[in-house]
Design an enzyme around this catalytic site. Structure first.
Site, PDB file in Angstrom:
ATOM      1  N   GLN A 223       0.830  -1.216   0.000  1.00  0.00           N
ATOM      2  CA  GLN A 223       0.000   0.000   0.000  1.00  0.00           C
ATOM      3  C   GLN A 223       0.858   1.257   0.000  1.00  0.00           C
ATOM      4  O   GLN A 223       0.340   2.350  -0.094  1.00  0.00           O
ATOM      5  CB  GLN A 223      -0.901   0.001   1.245  1.00  0.00           C
ATOM      6  CG  GLN A 223      -1.888  -1.148   1.303  1.00  0.00           C
ATOM      7  CD  GLN A 223      -2.698  -1.189   2.588  1.00  0.00           C
ATOM      8  OE1 GLN A 223      -2.865  -2.261   3.158  1.00  0.00           O
ATOM      9  NE2 GLN A 223      -3.219  -0.078   3.048  1.00  0.00           N
ATOM     10  N   ARG A 370      -8.392  -0.863   8.472  1.00  0.00           N
ATOM     11  CA  ARG A 370      -9.423   0.090   8.054  1.00  0.00           C
ATOM     12  C   ARG A 370      -9.666   1.156   9.126  1.00  0.00           C
ATOM     13  O   ARG A 370     -10.798   1.457   9.491  1.00  0.00           O
ATOM     14  CB  ARG A 370     -10.722  -0.641   7.721  1.00  0.00           C
ATOM     15  CG  ARG A 370     -11.477   0.092   6.640  1.00  0.00           C
ATOM     16  CD  ARG A 370     -12.514  -0.698   5.970  1.00  0.00           C
ATOM     17  NE  ARG A 370     -13.133   0.140   4.939  1.00  0.00           N
ATOM     18  CZ  ARG A 370     -14.057  -0.264   4.129  1.00  0.00           C
ATOM     19  NH1 ARG A 370     -14.494  -1.489   4.177  1.00  0.00           N
ATOM     20  NH2 ARG A 370     -14.568   0.541   3.226  1.00  0.00           N
ATOM     21  N   CYS A 371      -8.570   1.704   9.641  1.00  0.00           N
ATOM     22  CA  CYS A 371      -8.737   2.786  10.606  1.00  0.00           C
ATOM     23  C   CYS A 371      -7.445   3.557  10.730  1.00  0.00           C
ATOM     24  O   CYS A 371      -6.380   3.035  10.484  1.00  0.00           O
ATOM     25  CB  CYS A 371      -9.135   2.248  11.965  1.00  0.00           C
ATOM     26  SG  CYS A 371      -7.805   1.650  12.988  1.00  0.00           S
ATOM     27  N   GLU A 741     -12.852   4.591   6.083  1.00  0.00           N
ATOM     28  CA  GLU A 741     -12.902   3.688   7.218  1.00  0.00           C
ATOM     29  C   GLU A 741     -14.006   3.995   8.218  1.00  0.00           C
ATOM     30  O   GLU A 741     -14.188   3.261   9.185  1.00  0.00           O
ATOM     31  CB  GLU A 741     -11.553   3.729   7.928  1.00  0.00           C
ATOM     32  CG  GLU A 741     -11.250   5.061   8.540  1.00  0.00           C
ATOM     33  CD  GLU A 741      -9.761   5.225   8.814  1.00  0.00           C
ATOM     34  OE1 GLU A 741      -9.420   5.850   9.802  1.00  0.00           O
ATOM     35  OE2 GLU A 741      -8.954   4.697   8.042  1.00  0.00           O
TER      36      GLU A 741
END
Ligand code: CDP
Length: 796
Positions: A223, A370-371, A741
């Site tokens: 990523q 996802r945060c 998120e």
């Protein structure tokens, strides 16, 4: 008169433009790491430890070397001769690449085999004889701190116990004073279980070192390609300009693909040693058992309250289980990430947080699944605590929240932990949500149902969260500041290519970045191509995670477009033979203020940039922007869930889920809705079924999809989404805030609060996630709290 372009028609801001990347994905034409085959390519497999904690007495690879088709067996001892047995982590610790002295978690990398095909490599791994001496195992912070506990990181000088850090933030004395004045003190203790992002595509890399050019090319599932390039240059001491990292299509990341994994390092070394391309593709169990996981924190705290419902102060304590290596991939200088963003949505005068991090015999923790790092845990604790406090005061859940919200007129608002909130309309969002779910009617139905023995519940979760790491004053990764970048080239025919330092993994950047350019320049979105993930072509950037792409890279896209527009204005003045001050802009066209019918399009300006520029002007229409955001963006969300719990079985069904998200200006409403639905699905999964636990020997339970449950479309409930509240971000060039998120962060508490609301009056204060039917049934039947990760029985 002139006719301005219709922004929606050309695919600009607010257009529900279909995702351009889906043309290749839905036709099976995506290009993932495993799709890539290079001439002469070899394959690598990893031998992993079966034990969670053991001394390595010996490793004998002689049988593996003799298997035909084997080219190389890498062990920790060999890595050590190149100073590569250990690597630095993103949190200033060290992590074993291949184990030398001990194994410290089940699934740890012990050796690698490189062979003609993956099957030979796998068989050869089985032929490596490792003699282990088992050691006592630690699987939680209590065991880690027990008297006489074995020291897991005895490789580190000065590490006499299993404590990694102690950290605190806030005002301890002021908080004590607030508690001294409280009418009521409400308490809550909970565990946010370890969970795993589990992207469909596992991790993988193909390293290709070319001895003739001395260039190393690595195709990989990362990523953050530029960060990997820097890490490879520093760790392997290779010249950075001779390293090219390419992230092709990525089959989901969710934070799992930010860290540097041993498999990447070993494939690179193997390619350098063998001078052939080496591919490593992780299998699903390897991914679930050994890549970095999320959460695993124990939180407790209390809230000081006035009888009328005003919150006077909050205290929080956190025990974080980091696994065997402290390798959090988080971009803040705070030891526990952004956990202290908790309670940001509420106007609380004073707060204090202490936290202790410990090692355990589990795979390293610390992906921001996802945060923004630890925000999920923060918001979960916050919203569970709000429910408990309202219950303790005998107040309505919605009214208690509304009374304590930061008010619209109080922005920018400084939280007691020091964050600065940008903007919001929290009460409006809540009101939209309550109306949509029919709150008052539901409360009546709930009363009626109770009389007939049916358990209905409603759960609210309202939260703001910090998205868009970060500003360079406060956020960095290993000292590299958290800005991001965009590079825009407008060709002479008015078609364009934009490249950013972010990297999409399914979020749709190829669609939305074009929409931002389209909004700024009036070039139809279909004439703009977006490219990310190749360090040889993309400008330096910090990658995609923590919903930072729109707040940072998206802002850079807007800023570079404005640089292009400024130059195009000078070209327009030249073409129109007027001074620049006399030139006006409307979408896609410059015109003369006093004669609006006289104008030139952005496409005509582009042609002039290569064929008819004024004297002294540098040719071309290209530029780059680096954007260092002044602050994080703070979207707000209100999630409301209604459920029915079956008291006979503990099964709970979702009746309705309402989501009101305010993420500022929406670039592409359809993509935003997709992001919210995906996040709510993950929230439901975490609340309902998704956890990875460990038995007393440190065996991972959850290393396959029989044990680690992902909800399919069959289990996932429907969601009702609302977009009527839009509070633009005051410091973002197009007013957008992050969204990726939000629902995964704020959603879990809504589901859990709904079940707990259904159980209100039963004496049960908390059931830790996941709320599996047997746990809910046990809580109802015996009227007791259910704490910690689900136990693993010996017959399981
Ligand atoms: O960093 P990441 O891409 O995961 O998250 P994000 O910045 O929140 O963006 C997720 C997707 O939603 C991207 O395609 C964004 O461009 C889009 N988005 C949008 O259309 N409008 C917003 N206000 C925020 C995000």
């Amino acid at each position: 008169m002139t006719q301005a372009l219709d922004e929606i028609k050309i695919g600009g801001l607010g257009a529900r433009r279909k995702r351009v990347e889906d043309h290749r994905f839905i036709r099976g034409k995506g290009n993932y790491t495993d799709d890539i085959t290079l001439p002469g390519m070899l394959h690598m497999e990893i031998l992993r430890s079966p034990l969670a904690h053991a001394r390595i007495k010996s490793i004998d690879a002689s049988r593996a070397w003799q298997i035909p088709g084997v080219h190389l067996v890498l062990t920790g001892e060999m890595m050590a001769t190149r100073n590569l047995a250990w690597m630095p982590t993103l949190s200033y610790d060290t992590q074993a690449v291949l184990a030398t002295d001990k194994v410290r978690f089940q699934g740890q990398e012990v050796a690698c085999v490189i062979a003609d095909d993956p099957y030979i490599a796998k068989d050869a791994c089985e032929a490596i004889d490792v003699d282990y001496e088992p050691l006592p195992v630690i699987v939680n912070p209590t065991q880690a701190q027990a008297e006489g506990a074995p020291v897991i990181r005895d490789d580190k000088e000065n590490q006499a116990d299993n404590v990694i850090y102690d950290w605190e933030v806030g005002d301890a004395a002021g908080t004590d004073r607030a508690f001294g004045q409280a009418d009521v003190i409400s308490r809550l203790q909970l565990h946010y279980p370890r969970s795993h992002p589990s992207p469909i595509e596992c991790c993988g890399s193909i390293a290709d070192f070319n001895r003739a050019t001395e260039k190393l090319t690595v195709y990989m599932t990362t990523q953050a390609p530029h960060i990997i390039r820097a890490a490879v240059a520093l760790v392997a001491e290779l010249p950075e300009h001779m390293i090219r990292i390419i992230s092709p299509d990525i089959g989901g990341g969710f934070g799992n693909k930010v860290p540097v994994y041993p498999g990447y390092v070993c494939s690179i070394l193997a390619s350098i040693l063998l001078e052939r391309p080496v591919k490593w593709i992780e299998d699903k169990s390897g991914n679930l058992i050994s890549t970095h996981y999320a959460r695993d924190v124990y939180l407790d705290g209390e809230m000081a309250l006035r009888r009328d419902g005003k919150i006077l102060g909050v205290r929080m304590r956190c025990a974080a289980d980091h696994g065997a290596f402290f390798s959090d991939a988080q971009p803040s200088k705070f030891k526990i990430g952004l956990l202290h963003s908790a309670f940001a949505a509420y106007d609380i005068p004073v707060a204090h947080l202490t936290t202790r991090g410990t090692y355990s015999n589990k795979a390293p923790g610390g992906v921001a699944y996802r945060c923004s790092f630890r925000v999920t845990e923060a918001m979960f604790f916050q919203e569970r605590m709000m429910q408990a406090a309202a219950d303790d005061l005998g107040l309505d859940q919605a009214a208690f929240r509304r009374m304590n919200f930061v008010r619209d007129e109080d922005f920018p608002h400084r939280t007691p932990f020091g964050f600065l909130l940008d903007s919001g309309q929290y009460r409006k969002c809540l009101d939209v949500g309550l109306r949509a779910v029919g709150y008052d009617d539901f409360r009546q139905q709930q009363e009626e149902a109770r009389k007939r023995g049916r358990l209905l519940g409603i759960g609210i979760s309202t939260m703001t969260e910090p998205l868009g790491a970060g500003n360079s004053r406060e956020y960095d990764i290993l000292g590299i500041k958290m800005f991001d970048s965009a590079d825009l080239k407008v060709h002479m025919t008015g078609k364009a290519i934009v490249r950013t330092g972010a990297k999409t993994q399914g979020q749709g950047h190829e669609t939305t970045w074009a929409q931002i350019v389209s909004h700024e320049l009036g070039i139809p979105a279909e004439d703009i191509v977006v490219e990310e993930g190749d360090t040889d072509t993309a400008p330096f950037g910090m990658g995609t995670y923590a919903s930072r792409s729109t707040p940072v890279a998206g802002a850079a896209v807007a800023m570079v477009s404005r640089k292009i527009r400024a130059k195009a204005r000078r070209l327009a003045a030249h073409l129109l033979e007027v001074s620049e001050e006399d030139v006006e802009w409307e979408l896609g066209r410059f015109y003369v203020r006093s004669a609006p019918e006289r104008g030139v399009t952005i496409q005509e300006c582009a042609m002039a940039a290569y064929s008819n520029m004024p004297d002294g002007m540098e040719p071309g229409l290209e530029n780059t922007a680096y954007y260092d955001p002044p602050n994080l963006t703070w979207p707000f969300a209100c999630y409301i869930v209604t459920v029915e719990v079956d008291p006979a079985t503990g099964v709970w069904d979702v009746l309705n889920t309402v989501a009101v998200d305010d993420c500022g200006v929406r670039i592409n409403p359809m993509i935003v809705e997709g992001q919210i639905m995906g996040g709510l699905t993950e929230a439901y999964a975490m609340a309902n079924m998704q956890f990875i636990t460990f038995d007393a020997e440190g065996n991972c339970v959850g290393a396959n999809y029989m044990d680690y449950l992902l909800p399919t479309s069959w289990e996932t409930p429907g969601f009702e989404l609302h977009s009527e509240v839009v509070t633009p971000c005051p410091h973002h060039p197009i007013g957008a805030k992050g969204i990726g998120e939000c629902a995964a962060v704020g959603g879990p508490a809504a589901f859990v609060n709904a079940v707990m609301d259904a159980l209100s009056g039963s004496g049960v204060r908390n059931i830790d996630m996941p709320l599996l039917p047997d746990r809910v049934w046990e809580a109802i039947t015996y009227g007791r709290d259910i704490s910690g990760a689900p136990p693993v029985r010996s017959d399981d």
